[in-house]
Design a protein around this motif. Structure first.
Motif, PDB file in Angstrom:
ATOM      1  N   ARG A   1      39.066  47.470 -34.465  1.00  0.00           N
ATOM      2  CA  ARG A   1      39.474  46.085 -34.351  1.00  0.00           C
ATOM      3  C   ARG A   1      40.933  45.988 -33.901  1.00  0.00           C
TER       4      ARG A   1
ATOM      5  N   GLN B   1      43.562  48.588 -47.918  1.00  0.00           N
ATOM      6  CA  GLN B   1      42.233  48.239 -48.411  1.00  0.00           C
ATOM      7  C   GLN B   1      41.876  46.823 -48.004  1.00  0.00           C
ATOM      8  N   PHE B   2      40.616  46.495 -48.203  1.00  0.00           N
ATOM      9  CA  PHE B   2      40.084  45.209 -47.799  1.00  0.00           C
ATOM     10  C   PHE B   2      40.511  44.845 -46.410  1.00  0.00           C
ATOM     11  N   ASN B   3      39.881  45.489 -45.511  1.00  0.00           N
ATOM     12  CA  ASN B   3      40.259  45.362 -44.132  1.00  0.00           C
ATOM     13  C   ASN B   3      39.347  44.470 -43.337  1.00  0.00           C
ATOM     14  N   LEU B   4      38.153  44.279 -43.844  1.00  0.00           N
ATOM     15  CA  LEU B   4      37.139  43.602 -43.029  1.00  0.00           C
ATOM     16  C   LEU B   4      36.676  42.326 -43.709  1.00  0.00           C
ATOM     17  N   LEU B   5      36.175  41.416 -42.882  1.00  0.00           N
ATOM     18  CA  LEU B   5      35.619  40.180 -43.414  1.00  0.00           C
ATOM     19  C   LEU B   5      34.191  40.434 -43.891  1.00  0.00           C
ATOM     20  N   PRO B   6      33.918  40.155 -45.166  1.00  0.00           N
ATOM     21  CA  PRO B   6      32.594  40.512 -45.709  1.00  0.00           C
ATOM     22  C   PRO B   6      31.457  39.728 -45.066  1.00  0.00           C
ATOM     23  N   THR B   7      31.782  38.578 -44.464  1.00  0.00           N
ATOM     24  CA  THR B   7      30.687  37.766 -43.911  1.00  0.00           C
ATOM     25  C   THR B   7      30.278  38.212 -42.511  1.00  0.00           C
ATOM     26  N   LEU B   8      31.096  39.060 -41.878  1.00  0.00           N
ATOM     27  CA  LEU B   8      30.798  39.464 -40.503  1.00  0.00           C
ATOM     28  C   LEU B   8      30.302  40.906 -40.480  1.00  0.00           C
TER      29      LEU B   8
ATOM     30  N   LEU C   1      36.726  40.153 -33.762  1.00  0.00           N
ATOM     31  CA  LEU C   1      37.289  38.945 -34.391  1.00  0.00           C
ATOM     32  C   LEU C   1      38.629  38.499 -33.802  1.00  0.00           C
ATOM     33  N   PRO C   2      39.631  39.419 -33.658  1.00  0.00           N
ATOM     34  CA  PRO C   2      40.922  38.939 -33.136  1.00  0.00           C
ATOM     35  C   PRO C   2      40.788  38.364 -31.728  1.00  0.00           C
TER      36      PRO C   2
ATOM     37  N   PHE D   1      46.660  45.625 -36.674  1.00  0.00           N
ATOM     38  CA  PHE D   1      46.941  45.950 -38.077  1.00  0.00           C
ATOM     39  C   PHE D   1      45.835  46.781 -38.686  1.00  0.00           C
TER      40      PHE D   1
ATOM     41  N   PHE E   1      45.147  47.894 -42.707  1.00  0.00           N
ATOM     42  CA  PHE E   1      45.670  47.842 -44.083  1.00  0.00           C
ATOM     43  C   PHE E   1      45.047  48.937 -44.925  1.00  0.00           C
TER      44      PHE E   1
ATOM     45  N   ASP F   1      38.072  36.919 -30.580  1.00  0.00           N
ATOM     46  CA  ASP F   1      37.410  35.620 -30.763  1.00  0.00           C
ATOM     47  C   ASP F   1      38.411  34.564 -31.178  1.00  0.00           C
ATOM     48  N   ILE F   2      39.286  34.961 -32.105  1.00  0.00           N
ATOM     49  CA  ILE F   2      40.295  34.010 -32.579  1.00  0.00           C
ATOM     50  C   ILE F   2      41.150  33.550 -31.412  1.00  0.00           C
TER      51      ILE F   2
END
Ligand SMILES: Nc1ncnc2c1ncn2[C@@H]1O[C@H](COP(=O)(O)OP(=O)(O)OP(=O)(O)O)[C@@H](O)[C@H]1O
Ligand SMILES: [Mg+2]
Lengths: 837, 247
Positions: free
Chosen positions: B158, B97-104, B112-113, B93, B95, B115-116
């Motif tokens: 990603r 906007q807001f595509n990424l996790l701010p903590t990583l 991430l996918p 995917f 998107f 890892d999940i």
């Protein structure tokens, strides 16, 4: 502005509900405590008014010990010879001389009827309707020497019926009697849980009184006679050893006495309510901080549209006031349930509280409202200030708000920590109020400093979770907003600090008593009756005569005035020291106790500037002040009071019976044999408590357990509020991170993994809070143990197993707290979440 | 999954919102196939159903009629759990906007996918993707320290890492300027041409559409036309033509 605020309040109904719950619970506790105290106060007040309604005047002795005050104070008896003179006085319609003493009722099954701490008394039956507070309900009044009447409740609960023969235990021994009737007091069936046996007047005087003495004389004025006039005339005619009080005066004195007792109870409850509200304040602070952060954009738009900083601040504060009002309102309603619950709770811990309709005073309502609103507003002050600091330009950017610096909080934290620790150290020297202040300051300091720790703590605590993605993400979430994590954890910390401190003090007390009691007891068995009742002299004599018993040393505990202070003294036979009671001698010779001599606890001695060789004046209730020579001092002893006198002084106490009997076996007699023969005698006293060293220590530790359990139940509310705080913070965070959650779900994070992610965060926060709390609690507990050393808590014990259990419990709590927010996060519609702005 | 058939297709796919007077037929029977190894763009006026089509075909939303497949797997009967696994393993995917996790940081976001799913990324493939994305030394930065274009390139990386059967992108350049947009589009193009990835992208921009192998046009929830090997001009002409057609 107000409309904007109200609109935003309504939109956030759910969040509001969660954040108010903290205030609701805290206020409910406050309102419940006040209501219960008022209700009990009213019940007793009504009762005393009723009981004294028939009494116009009462003749009573002067206070027995000079300088003692208060309505329950021990008084000198009234000479019986005064009664004819009183009765003959013009204006007196009737007068009755009262006597009372210990009288234990045996139930129909032969067991002692337990009053749960209330007195078991025998009194004279007053059949004269002019003076009698008693109203016959069933049967007839007791007439001869073998007859008694019982109060309605006791007869019912003990399963005793009018017309049956019942058994009583009097100070003089066992007594059989015919139950001729039951009576009430006014229209109530019972007097505050007490069991009351009434004898015919002359029998009562013989069995319960001392010859030639009455406790009091109650007087009914003749019709048309002014009570104050009569009071004045009596005062003039009666000797100086007695005084005359009106019935109303006595009712008021009794009510005041009960209320001051309740006052302590109420203060205790309110202290715990205060802790709960303190925890609640953290929750409110956090909620408003998060709400303000979430509304950053909205607030910036308002500012861009021309709202002033003051308007923004006041809109947030107005929101706080509304929240506070609504929450306090609900809290007051809930408080009624809390009052009932507290009454039950006290009941399960052994004390019976009388029932009556709940009294909700305007003061309760007002105080609860003020406290609730004030706490909410104070907690919202800082977030409101931050809200107003939002710059209008931020309306144009979608950027996440920058982290406010923790600099100021750090400075405040350090500034609080130093005096806090200082007070703890000073307070540990025995000054408990300073110690309490030190605890409060230290808690505040740690709360202010916690954000500094929270990121590293979350990193460390979360480390074991990082082998899976949900755990790793949860840990990162716990680390991302140090202040939010810290505040949430701090709320839990407070409750756990208290629980841990109670645990340390409790364990220390158990360790101390568990070793000190056996060490202080030289005898093999200890005999006591509940409520420090006297042991019938006949029983004591019989026990002393048993062939298995070498010594039966009687201890008599009672009130006395030593120097200028009222205190407890114990009398015992001089030879008992060393054989029945072991004293750790500090100076002089503790075995030299004899008539005219005394021993003093060393702490008390240094407080009163007494040493071996000094003289101290002691006044007992029934004797004149007398000078005693101090012959020795000893280390604080759990069996002895602060002063020990020789048994020859015991005749000065109000009662003749000893309160404790220390029994030792003759050489060669086994413990079992001793016990068996002693029990054969004490079987006549069904409620007798016969204990050996171990059992005595156990009974002390089990009392500590009960007290700890009671405190922990009260503290549970604070912990519950803190858990709500975790739920609330997580729920708000889930709302905060809706888009992020949507993204994670879209790229393949399963619902289960989402739940585990939220749960990990909750567990990390909860364990962090628990660790802080336990660390503080151990510190506070040590300080308290040090401060309570002269109360007999001489050993320090830190219950590590129990404290470890708390950490595990905190982790479980985290899991539970995460259930709802995690479900909510897992249920998020992926598309809607991603589309959220 | 066969390698010869389309990576995803739909048959008479329908999606209706609301009921009664307020019924909206976001998709009114769309039959379309997205070829394996091809870059397809979806265009159409606002509200024509582009996003809806993508969301349904990507298993983010459920259809109210018809059927769609990822490879040979029909989606309509799948439970959330299986859809989640499908998204994780077969679909990438990107998107708007807001595509990424701010903590990583960027690297952690990319993996991430995987890892999940509990899998370790193939290091060669990871290096290849990272190289293609061209972020170099910024891989250890958090998203808030990167530009919109850079963030979107991380998002592309990603989406590619798990070698999904198909990558869906909804207006991936909608939020960034044209230069950054060109970098992202160039990256997507190279992924298709050089790495054989299948990409489906929704866009409003004829220039963006010209990077694709094929453009399909939606109007009022129906497929109305398509262009193979589009250029910015041919796409623009088609849009003008469609706008002239009465709805
Ligand atoms: N959740 C929903 N509820 C009701 N109607 C919806 C919903 N989502 C989309 N629609 C409607 O379905 C239709 C198609 O929407 P969709 O988002 O697919 O359009 P789009 O082609 O992506 O438009 P745009 O180019 O503006 O993004 C529109 O009329 C829209 O209003
Ligand atoms: Mg769209």
């Amino acid at each position: 502005m107000i409309r904007v605020m109200l609109r935003s309040l309504l939109v956030r109904k759910l969040r509001l509900l969660l954040s108010t719950s903290a205030i609701v619970l805290g206020v409910a506790f406050v309102a419940g405590s006040l209501t219960l105290t008022d209700t009990l106060g009213r019940v007793f007040e009504d009762l005393f008014v009723k009981v004294n309604a028939q009494t116009d005047l009462e003749v009573r002795g002067q206070v027995a010990i000079d300088g003692a005050t208060g309505p329950t104070v021990l008084r000198k008896p009234v000479p019986a010879a005064l009664l004819p003179a009183i009765t003959a006085l013009p204006g007196v319609r009737a007068a009755t001389g009262d006597v009372s003493s210990y009288a234990q009722v045996l139930r129909s099954d032969g067991a002692a009827y337990e009053t749960g701490g209330a007195p078991s008394s025998g009194i004279n039956y007053d059949g004269n309707p002019a003076t009698s507070p008693m109203s016959l309900r069933q049967g007839r009044a007791p007439a001869g020497s073998g007859e008694v009447a019982l109060d309605v409740t006791t007869a019912q609960k003990a399963g005793l019926h009018v017309g049956e023969r019942i058994t009583l235990l009097l100070a003089s021994g066992r007594q059989e009697a015919l139950l001729t009737g039951t009576f009430g007091l006014g229209d109530s069936d019972n007097l505050g849980g007490a069991s009351i046996v009434a004898f015919e007047q002359r029998t009562a005087e013989r069995l319960l009184g001392r010859p030639g003495e009455y406790d009091t004389v109650r007087i009914a004025a003749a019709d048309g006679v002014s009570v104050p006039d009569l009071q004045q005339r009596l005062t003039q005619q009666m000797p100086d050893t007695v005084e005359i009080a009106t019935g109303a005066q006595i009712a008021a004195e009794s009510a005041t006495a009960v209320k001051s007792g309740l006052g302590f109870f109420s203060t205790l409850l309110l202290a715990f309510a205060g802790v709960a509200l303190f925890v609640g304040a953290f929750l409110i602070f956090n909620t408003f901080s998060i709400l303000v952060a979430q509304r950053q954009r909205e607030l910036a738009v308002l500012r861009a549209l021309g709202a002033s900083r003051t308007q923004v601040t006041s809109s947030v504060l107005a929101e706080a006031i509304v929240v506070g009002l609504v929450a306090s309102g609900i809290g007051i309603g809930l408080g009624l349930l809390v009052a009932l619950g507290l009454r039950e709770l006290v009941g399960t811990f052994g004390a019976t509280l009388p029932t009556g309709p709940l009294v909700v005073s305007p003061r309760t309502v007002l105080l609860s409202l003020v406290v609730g609103v004030l706490i909410t507003v104070v907690a919202a002050l800082l977030p409101a200030h931050r809200a107003s600091a939002v710059r209008p330009v931020e309306a144009m950017r979608g950027a996440a708000p920058g982290q406010a610096s923790t600099g100021l909080a750090t400075v405040v934290g350090v500034l609080l920590l130093l005096p806090g620790l200082g007070l703890l150290v000073v307070g540990a020297g025995g000054r408990l109020p300073l110690l309490a202040a030190g605890c409060v300051l230290t808690v505040l300091a740690v709360a202010a400093l916690a954000p500094l720790l929270s990121t590293s703590a979350a990193r460390l605590l979360g480390a074991p979770l990082t082998h899976r993605v949900p755990g790793r993400l949860g840990r990162l979430n716990a680390m991302r907003n140090p202040r939010r994590t810290a505040t949430t954890a701090t709320a839990l910390m407070i409750g756990l600090a208290m629980v841990s401190a109670v645990s340390v003090v409790g364990a220390s007390a158990k360790a101390s008593f568990g070793s000190d009691i056996p060490a202080a007891l030289g005898a093999d068995l200890v005999l006591q009756l509940p409520g420090e009742q006297g042991i019938p002299v006949a029983v004591a004599r019989e026990l002393a005569a048993l062939p298995e018993v070498a010594h039966a040393d009687g201890l008599h505990l009672g009130q006395a005035k030593v120097g200028s202070s009222l205190t407890n003294v114990t009398t015992l036979p001089g030879p008992a020291i060393g054989r029945s009671m072991v004293l750790e001698q500090v100076s002089g010779d503790v075995t030299a106790l004899a008539p005219g001599r005394m021993l003093v606890d060393q702490d008390e001695a240094s407080r009163q500037a007494l040493q071996v060789g000094s003289q101290a004046t002691v006044q007992l209730p029934r004797s004149e002040p007398r000078s005693y020579l101090v012959v020795g001092t000893y280390r604080a002893n759990l069996l002895a009071s602060k002063y020990l006198l020789d048994s020859s002084a015991a005749s000065g106490f109000a009662t003749a019976e000893d309160t404790v009997l220390l029994l030792s076996a003759r050489p060669g007699v086994s413990a079992a044999a001793l016990r068996e023969s002693v029990e054969a005698v004490t079987a006549a006293l069904p409620s007798a408590q016969l204990r050996n060293r171990q059992e005595l220590a156990d009974s002390a530790t089990s009392q500590i357990d009960t007290a700890m359990a009671f405190l922990n139940v009260l503290l549970l509310l604070s912990v519950a509020i803190a858990v709500l705080g975790i739920v609330n913070t997580l729920a708000l965070s889930v709302i905060d991170r809706t888009r992020e959650l949507g993204l994670l779900r879209a790229i393949g994070l399963s619902r289960g993994q989402t739940r585990r992610m939220i749960t990990s965060e909750a567990v990390i926060v909860a364990v962090f809070g628990a660790l802080l709390g336990i660390a503080l609690g151990i510190g506070f507990g040590i300080a308290l143990q040090q401060g309570l050393q002269d109360q007999g808590i001489t050993a320090l014990a830190i219950p590590l197993g129990r404290l470890t259990l708390f950490i595990a419990a905190a982790a479980v709590t985290g899991v539970v707290a995460a259930v709802l927010p995690a479900r909510r996060a897992a249920k998020l519609n992926v598309l809607a979440a991603v589309a959220t702005t | 999954m066969t390698t010869t058939g389309p990576a995803a297709r739909s048959l008479e796919l329908a999606k209706t919102y609301g009921s009664g007077d307020t019924t909206v037929h976001a998709l009114a029977g769309v039959t379309v196939a997205f070829d394996t190894g091809a870059f397809t763009a979806i265009m159409g006026p606002s509200g024509s159903g582009k996003s809806t089509l993508m969301n349904v075909m990507a298993g983010l939303d459920t259809a109210t009629g018809g059927e769609c497949w990822i490879g040979d797997t029909p989606l309509s009967a799948m439970k959330d759990k299986d859809l989640t696994a499908l998204r994780r393993d077969e679909i990438g995917f990107i998107f708007q906007q807001f595509n990424l996790l701010p903590t990583l940081n960027a690297r952690e976001n990319i993996t991430l996918p995987m890892d999940i799913a509990g899998r370790t990324p193939d290091p060669v493939w990871l290096a290849q993707i990272v190289a293609a994305v061209g972020l170099g030394d910024r891989l250890d930065h958090r998203p808030d320290a990167m530009s919109g274009g850079q963030q979107q390139r991380v998002a592309v990386a990603r989406a590619l890492l798990a070698k999904p059967a198909i990558v869906f992108a909804d207006e991936p350049t909608g939020n960034i300027d044209s230069r950054a947009g060109a970098e992202v589009l160039g990256l997507l193009r190279r992924c298709v041409s050089e790495l054989g990835q299948t990409v489906v992208m929704v866009t409003h921009d004829p220039v963006a559409a010209s990077y694709a192998d094929r453009v399909v046009f939606l109007a009022d929830g129906r497929l109305v036309d398509e262009i193979v090997n589009p250029t910015a001009e041919s796409v623009l002409d088609e849009i003008k033509l469609l706008e002239g057609v009465p709805a």
